[in-house]
Design a protein around this motif. Structure first.
Motif, PDB file in Angstrom:
ATOM      1  N   ARG A  98     -20.170  15.185  20.817  1.00 52.82           N
ATOM      2  CA  ARG A  98     -20.003  15.087  22.279  1.00 52.82           C
ATOM      3  C   ARG A  98     -20.999  15.978  23.006  1.00 52.82           C
ATOM      4  O   ARG A  98     -21.515  15.608  24.068  1.00 52.82           O
ATOM      5  N   THR A  99     -21.286  17.137  22.425  1.00 54.56           N
ATOM      6  CA  THR A  99     -22.221  18.070  23.057  1.00 54.56           C
ATOM      7  C   THR A  99     -23.658  17.576  22.950  1.00 54.56           C
ATOM      8  O   THR A  99     -24.411  17.615  23.928  1.00 54.56           O
ATOM      9  N   HIS A 120     -24.714  14.453  22.037  1.00 52.56           N
ATOM     10  CA  HIS A 120     -24.956  13.047  22.380  1.00 52.56           C
ATOM     11  C   HIS A 120     -23.928  12.593  23.428  1.00 52.56           C
ATOM     12  O   HIS A 120     -23.069  11.745  23.138  1.00 52.56           O
ATOM     13  N   PRO A 121     -24.028  13.150  24.628  1.00 51.52           N
ATOM     14  CA  PRO A 121     -23.021  12.830  25.651  1.00 51.52           C
ATOM     15  C   PRO A 121     -23.020  11.359  26.066  1.00 51.52           C
ATOM     16  O   PRO A 121     -22.025  10.880  26.624  1.00 51.52           O
ATOM     17  N   GLN A 132     -16.677  17.656  18.540  1.00 55.51           N
ATOM     18  CA  GLN A 132     -17.268  18.525  19.559  1.00 55.51           C
ATOM     19  C   GLN A 132     -18.791  18.572  19.452  1.00 55.51           C
ATOM     20  O   GLN A 132     -19.503  18.577  20.462  1.00 55.51           O
TER      21      GLN A 132
END
Length: 616
Positions: free
Chosen positions: A326-327, A329-330, A323
């Motif tokens: 992903r937040t 380094h989208p 998580q």
């Protein structure tokens, strides 16, 4: 737009100033009366200078600067721009004006333009510091800055940038005798670090800020101890460790942390070399939810990988790092696999699915006392699990495989250390028969990792003590999590195959000194407010750790913090036999049988010592 209005305003001011400079250059040259024959030359000079200087100033970016933060860099820029503008103006006037352009007028034009333009720009900074940041007497904390160098200047500027809301600097402390009784930024140097107590008392100091990024841990520790006796607050300008993680700016002042007392120089990663082997690759990180594994994942994101696959056994920790990545380094593709590295079939399936190019193997059972109680699990996870990964990497053609090892693998006295030494042997053996470059990276304890001494000490201090230390003479090598992770990634870039890379850990630190430092930094006095209790050495522990065996020795690499251990011979047949035995009987092996099995490949792992440990 606002920036256009600002640019037009600055240009309008420059038109006035350039014309004033042109007039003054002729007026001064001819002592207050410009001869009529030079009047036309003056007019040509004025309009030519106006157009040329504005164009040069624009090209040099003078209209894109925030002048309230002007420094020597901006001053040099004005000098260059004024020089180019003057030369161009003189050239144009030489060909257009009816009279020769006096050399003295050219020199005066350069000087007056430089003075007027420079003064107008730096006026913004003067106004910012003296009008918009007014002095509020008696309302701020008195701050003493330790270190009258570049970092000290940064600390003072940061206090000013915060409008003195967090303190007003009243003096510097510096051990350089040449700086004594002098002033820096209008603030006096009041003595050396031995004078801290006196200065704090005489100047009613409320807070001390350490601004010495190049100082050793011993020096920082001494300053901390002196300052804590005065009872004032203590902070530090962040250096190596916060910068590595990218969490703070170089100008942010924070509380002193135990990492600062290690005093090791910053790790410099060869970004071009690292990016070359990670860019576009599918990168596996085993143990990706752990302290080192998760930090490796964070560091990898800097180098544009094609995909990061996080492998781990604990779903909660894997979920957390997934998580986070992903937040933050989208744009990077992230995949996760919940897998036990002992599961040979699942490992092979995962490798076939993603076909990684690079692997960082950080999954391991690492706690020495626990592995003494559960030695068969150390065998299965650390040895067989690692072999499963290496075997799968070879089959799918992985380019680079990096094993995270430990100093406890050197002359091991613990089951955990012995299993990691066997894992190093597996890596060296696999490298000889595979196209994959297999390497290991060996380092010591990591500050702040799960189960390490710092979190344990903090919990004990929070409860009021005692802080438990196994032995007063026990020493360990320490690194921070970001530091270790960056060096591991750098070692992967240097891999030729078969190496055991040794990370420079600096000087070993006494665990009891670390405990005392942490107690002091928590605002207590060791053995007064918080007692220290010695509990005795635990099974498998050593008083001190080593990074090399006597046979290995090291050779240098082009990175001054990384060395290579000379490979020692490995008996492949015995290694294969131990792996086969663990696969067939691992769960059912007794403690004595585990020791005997390890001794087949590590003769120095003495049976009598292990038996004594097993019976405790």
């Amino acid at each position: 737009m606002l920036w256009r209005k600002r640019t037009l305003m600055l240009m309008a001011i420059d038109v006035v100033l350039v014309n004033l400079a042109a007039f003054l250059s002729f007026y001064i040259r001819f002592e207050g009366s410009i001869p009529s024959e030079y009047t036309l030359t003056y007019y040509h000079s004025a309009w030519a200078a106006t157009l040329i200087y504005l164009a040069v100033f624009y090209v040099f970016g003078l209209y894109k600067r925030l002048w309230q933060y002007a420094s020597t860099g901006e001053l040099l820029l004005i000098v260059f721009a004024a020089t180019v503008g003057t030369a161009a103006t003189v050239t144009v006037v030489y060909f257009l004006a009816p009279m020769r352009f006096p050399h003295s007028v050219a020199a005066l034009l350069w000087f007056t333009t430089l003075f007027l333009i420079g003064a107008s720009r730096f006026a913004w900074r003067i106004i910012q510091e003296n009008v918009f940041t007014p002095h509020v007497p008696g309302s701020q904390r008195q701050v003493l800055v330790v270190g009258a160098g570049d970092a000290g200047v940064v600390a003072v500027r940061e206090l000013k940038n915060r409008n003195y809301h967090e303190g007003r600097p009243v003096g510097f402390i510096d051990d350089d005798l040449k700086k004594q009784h002098l002033q820096l930024m209008g603030i006096p140097v009041l003595g050396t670090h031995k004078d801290i107590a006196r200065v704090v008392k005489n100047h009613n100091i409320d807070e001390v800020v350490i601004a010495m990024p190049s100082a050793s841990g011993e020096v920082i520790r001494e300053i901390v101890q002196i300052t804590e006796k005065t009872g004032v607050d203590l902070k530090i300008l962040p250096g190596v460790y916060d910068l590595l993680s990218g969490k703070v700016d170089t100008k942010e002042i924070r509380e002193v942390q135990v990492e600062d007392l290690l005093g090791r120089e910053q790790v410099n990663v060869d970004l071009e070399q690292v990016a070359g082997y990670l860019a576009g690759e599918t990168v596996f990180v085993t143990g990706g939810g752990g302290s080192i594994g998760s930090e490796i994942c964070r560091q990898i994101t800097r180098f544009n990988p094609g995909k990061i696959v996080i492998l781990g056994h604990g779903e909660n920790s894997i979920f957390d790092i997934e998580q986070e990545l992903r937040t933050e380094h989208p744009g990077i593709e992230i995949a996760t696999e919940i897998v036990d590295i002992k599961d040979r079939e699942k490992i092979q399936l995962v490798f076939e699915r993603y076909r990684p190019g690079v692997i960082f193997h950080a999954a391991a059972h690492k706690h020495v006392p626990l592995m003494e109680k559960n030695p068969e699990e150390a065998l299965k996870n650390n040895i067989v699990g690692s072999f499963n990964l290496a075997e799968a990497a070879d089959k799918v053609g992985v380019k680079i495989f990096v094993l995270i090892s430990t100093d406890k693998a050197v002359n091991p006295t613990s089951v955990m250390g012995a299993t990691k030494r066997v894992t190093e042997m597996i890596i060296q053996t696999m490298d000889k028969r595979s196209k994959t470059k297999f390497v290991a990276v060996r380092f010591g304890n990591v500050l702040g990792s799960r189960g390490s001494v710092i979190p344990t000490f903090k919990k004990q201090i929070k409860k009021g003590g005692p802080v438990t230390v196994t032995h007063p003479e026990m020493v360990r090598f320490f690194m921070t999590i970001p530091e270790a992770s960056q060096l591991v990634i750098q070692a992967g870039a240097m891999a030729q195959g078969g190496e055991i890379f040794i990370l420079d850990m600096g000087k070993p630190v006494k665990i009891v000194d670390l405990a005392r430092d942490l107690i002091r930094l928590s605002g207590f006095e060791p053995d007064v407010d918080i007692p220290i209790k010695f509990t005795g050495m635990r099974p498998g522990e050593k008083l001190y750790e080593e990074l090399l065996t006597a046979e290995e020795g090291t050779s240098a690499t082009k990175h001054k913090r990384i060395f290579v251990a000379k490979p020692s011979p490995v008996e492949t047949a015995k290694l294969e036999e131990i792996i086969h035995t663990i696969r067939e009987q691992g769960t059912y092996l007794s403690k004595d049988e585990v020791v005997e099995l390890l001794q087949t490949v590590i003769p120095t792992f003495r049976k009598q010592t292990a038996k004594a440990v097993a019976n405790q």
